[in-house]
Scaffold this active site. Structure first.
Site, PDB file in Angstrom:
ATOM      1  N   LYS A 245       6.209  -7.376   2.597  1.00 13.50           N
ATOM      2  CA  LYS A 245       5.721  -7.277   4.161  1.00 13.50           C
ATOM      3  C   LYS A 245       4.732  -8.255   4.631  1.00 13.50           C
ATOM      4  CE  LYS A 245       5.657  -2.641   3.947  1.00 13.50           C
ATOM      5  NZ  LYS A 245       5.318  -3.002   2.831  1.00 13.50           N
TER       6      LYS A 245
ATOM      7  N   ASP B 236       9.882  38.418  18.327  1.00 11.28           N
ATOM      8  CA  ASP B 236       9.635  37.017  18.597  1.00 11.28           C
ATOM      9  C   ASP B 236       9.482  36.845  20.269  1.00 11.28           C
ATOM     10  OD1 ASP B 236      11.972  37.382  19.217  1.00 11.28           O
ATOM     11  OD2 ASP B 236      12.935  35.633  18.505  1.00 11.28           O
TER      12      ASP B 236
ATOM     13  N   GLY C 105       0.803  -1.266  -0.264  1.00 17.56           N
ATOM     14  CA  GLY C 105       0.015   0.088  -0.068  1.00 17.56           C
ATOM     15  C   GLY C 105       0.894   1.147  -0.028  1.00 17.56           C
TER      16      GLY C 105
ATOM     17  N   GLY D 140      14.145  46.901  21.572  1.00 19.01           N
ATOM     18  CA  GLY D 140      15.649  47.237  22.102  1.00 19.01           C
ATOM     19  C   GLY D 140      15.799  48.540  22.505  1.00 19.01           C
TER      20      GLY D 140
ATOM     21  N   ASP E 268      11.567  37.394  22.674  1.00 14.62           N
ATOM     22  CA  ASP E 268      12.725  36.649  23.553  1.00 14.62           C
ATOM     23  C   ASP E 268      13.397  37.801  24.163  1.00 14.62           C
ATOM     24  OD1 ASP E 268      13.687  37.502  21.362  1.00 14.62           O
ATOM     25  OD2 ASP E 268      15.042  35.948  21.056  1.00 14.62           O
TER      26      ASP E 268
ATOM     27  N   HIS F 223      -0.053   0.927   9.206  1.00 17.51           N
ATOM     28  CA  HIS F 223      -1.203   1.291   8.616  1.00 17.51           C
ATOM     29  C   HIS F 223      -2.029   2.148   9.349  1.00 17.51           C
ATOM     30  CE1 HIS F 223       0.629  -2.382   6.479  1.00 17.51           C
ATOM     31  NE2 HIS F 223       0.335  -1.570   5.608  1.00 17.51           N
TER      32      HIS F 223
ATOM     33  N   GLY G 206       1.468   5.081   1.363  1.00 18.88           N
ATOM     34  CA  GLY G 206       1.376   5.669   2.654  1.00 18.88           C
ATOM     35  C   GLY G 206       2.586   5.422   3.340  1.00 18.88           C
TER      36      GLY G 206
ATOM     37  N   MET H 183      17.719  49.573  18.688  1.00 17.82           N
ATOM     38  CA  MET H 183      18.362  50.249  19.957  1.00 17.82           C
ATOM     39  C   MET H 183      19.111  51.531  19.659  1.00 17.82           C
ATOM     40  SD  MET H 183      21.224  47.718  20.998  1.00 17.82           S
ATOM     41  CE  MET H 183      20.983  45.914  20.483  1.00 17.82           C
TER      42      MET H 183
END
Ligand code: ADP
Ligand code: MG
Length: 570
Positions: free
Chosen positions: A107, A395, A56, A553, A397, A221, A58, A491
């Protein structure tokens, strides 16, 4: 369901056309979902055994990805998770069959056994030499003795490789079959799933796993596994797989084997390496000598998150088959693992090579220390505010980064050479380099480094003029490294006005009045960034949407300017 497909009923065709379009070495059988080596006629003439596998769809890159010199001659694809038809298999056999014959590697699933089996039988009636090898490597379900036997899963790819290399070497059909069967007898696999997968035609996941659940021993599967448990650390879960494999395969200390760490489709490469780490350490602890290893995506269940491990017994002959060259795109070649982690001693790049500069009094050193402390605690106190600002235009951080850098400085503060400020600044730069990440990290590190170097050249480090020059030198460093200037909404829009104010008034100002003037200039500069379009750094990606928000900043500069004023007024 959200997938990059065109239509549910053209998934397999579209995929195979993509595979063949991308590879000159392949052709597609007209009217069948069969991918064939482009040079299959030459193989017949050379009396090489043809190797066919499939099943099959996938399980990509299985099986079309293994078609190539030294591996499969053809791959037959059924609909997703459904065995291909007898006629599809038969057309593959009749296309590639030459005088040396054909070996089918399948298989162990009932559908595949029946469809490939019947196709083989029909081909034989037409005078074609065909043999079949059935692979059942999954040790999750039952012991080999049970009626249906073990399922075939990812380890089957090893059998493709062994048989393909044997055929390429010119062995007879019987010999190739024997090598493949012997290898299959020494092959043991097991997997675990962290998520289900969605068959396009079904439109929804085959089963549902909770956020904290893991399914051991599932099939490829999307069928559910042997047991469902609460998720644990990778080490614990991988060890559980490995132990079952070692026990079912009766691996003894001193035995040689090869290892495959297979991604079931939806697992990050990062996690796969974490799995590989435990699997290799676990084999080592058991005394199994892993001679070669494959880590990657070899046989999947669509986008299922999870992995499987396969261990194959290997002697020199089998290793040679596995290491033989192949042009199959999905076989990356096996690496030879390290028996233990090899660590190369690292050059100590943190060691200070600071320019010394003049020293100042103990009282000034104490004041310097108070300023640094006030700066780091202010940045830590304002972490949340900075996070909010950076979340809007970046972002998110910068708060965490500056807090982390501040903490690192606090931890090192007592060890700094505060009586020689030039040295201390260069020490702080080295700390920031390591502790502060993102864009701010290297920019602050260069700022402080240049400032320190400038101060080292000053005759008297205690004057406002010396610090004004140091500040300008630091700004130059940021401009040079980051490529931004006034008005780019960084900054620097807070820093450069400070440099200008200090330069203009430095000669006759006290430290406190200079700091107050600097603070005012920084605040004004930072506020102006609200109306600036971002041209540098991460916020440039959001363009107009940054307008109305102050640059994080630049705001951070106002925080530490305020802190300097507070410390100097105390
Ligand atoms: P990152 O974008 O890597 O997450 P940080 O969050 O550490 O960076 O820092 C973001 C801040 O860095 C911005 O608000 C801006 O002030 C500053 N910045 C970005 N690019 C530059 C640059 N080229 N020169 C000077 N400052 C910059
Ligand atoms: Mg950021």
């Amino acid at each position: 369901m959200k997938k990059l497909i065109n239509a549910v009923n053209t998934v397999v065709e579209d995929m195979l056309e993509g595979v063949v379009l991308a590879n000159q070495g392949l052709v597609l059988l007209d009217g069948e979902n069969v991918v064939v080596r482009q040079d299959f006629q030459a193989l017949k003439a050379a009396h090489k055994v043809a190797i066919i596998s499939g099943g099959g769809a996938g399980h990509e890159p299985a099986h079309a990805g293994y078609v190539g010199q030294g591996m499969l001659t053809a791959a037959v694809a059924g609909p997703v998770f459904t065995s291909p038809s007898v006629d599809a298999v038969l057309s593959a056999i009749m296309t590639v069959a030459g005088p040396a014959g054909v070996l089918l590697i399948i298989k162990s699933y009932t559908g595949d056994r029946l469809n490939f089996g019947l196709a083989a039988e029909i081909a034989r009636t037409q005078g074609v030499k065909v043999e079949v090898v059935v692979v059942g490597d999954d040790v999750a379900l039952d012991d080999a003795g049970r009626a249906v036997g073990r399922r075939g899963i990812a380890g089957t790819v090893f059998i493709h490789k062994v048989a393909g290399a044997a055929a390429e070497a010119g062995l007879s059909l019987e010999e190739v079959q024997r090598e493949a069967e012997q290898a299959a007898a020494g092959l043991f696999s097991m997997g675990l799933g962290l998520s289900s997968c969605t068959v396009p035609a079904a439109g929804k996941p085959g089963f549902v796993l909770g956020e904290d659940e893991v399914e051991y021993g599932l099939g490829i599967h999307g069928e559910s596994g042997v047991r469902r448990e609460t998720i644990q650390s990778a080490d614990v879960m991988v060890q559980a797989l490995l132990e079952r494999i070692l026990e079912q395969g009766q691996f003894k200390a001193g035995e040689r084997a090869v290892l495959m760490v297979n991604n079931l489709g939806g697992t990050a490469a990062q996690e796969l390496d974490i799995v590989a780490r435990r699997a290799l350490l676990g084999c080592q602890a058991h005394g199994v000598k892993v001679e070669a290893v494959l880590v990657g995506t070899f046989l999947t269940a669509l986008e299922m998150a999870g992995c499987s491990l396969s261990l194959l017994r290997a002697d020199d002959g089998r290793l040679a088959r596995l290491q033989a060259a192949t042009s199959a795109t999905a076989w990356p070649g096996m690496t030879v693992p390290n028996r233990q982690l090899v660590r190369q001693p690292c050059i100590n790049v943190a060691a200070a090579s600071a320019e010394q500069g003049a020293s100042w009094s103990a009282a000034q050193a104490a004041r310097f220390k108070a300023v640094i402390s006030r700066i780091t605690s202010a940045l830590r106190e304002q972490e949340q505010k900075l996070t909010e600002l950076d979340s809007v235009v970046g972002d998110g951080d910068i708060g965490i980064s500056l807090a982390r850098g501040s903490l690192a400085i606090e931890e090192a503060l007592d060890g700094l050479d505060l009586e020689r400020p030039a040295v201390a600044l260069q020490q702080i730069s080295a700390i920031l380099r390591r502790a502060l990440g993102g864009t701010s990290g290297p920019l602050y590190a260069v700022f402080v480094l240049r400032a320190g170097a400038s101060l080292a050249g000053a005759r008297n480090p205690a004057t406002v003029t010396s610090w004004s020059e140091a500040f300008s030198a630091g700004c130059d460093g940021i401009v040079k490294l980051g490529g931004a200037g006034m008005g780019d909404r960084t900054m620097l829009d807070a820093l450069l006005p400070v440099a200008a104010v200090l330069k203009a008034g430095a000669a006759d100002a006290s430290a406190l009045s200079a700091a107050q003037a600097a603070q005012a200039a920084a605040s004004k500069g930072a506020a102006a960034t609200r109306d600036m379009l971002p041209l540098k750094g991460r916020s440039s990606y959001i363009g107009q949407r940054a307008l109305g928000h102050v640059d994080p900043g630049a705001y951070a500069v106002t925080i530490w300017m305020d802190a300097i004023v507070q410390a100097l007024s105390a």
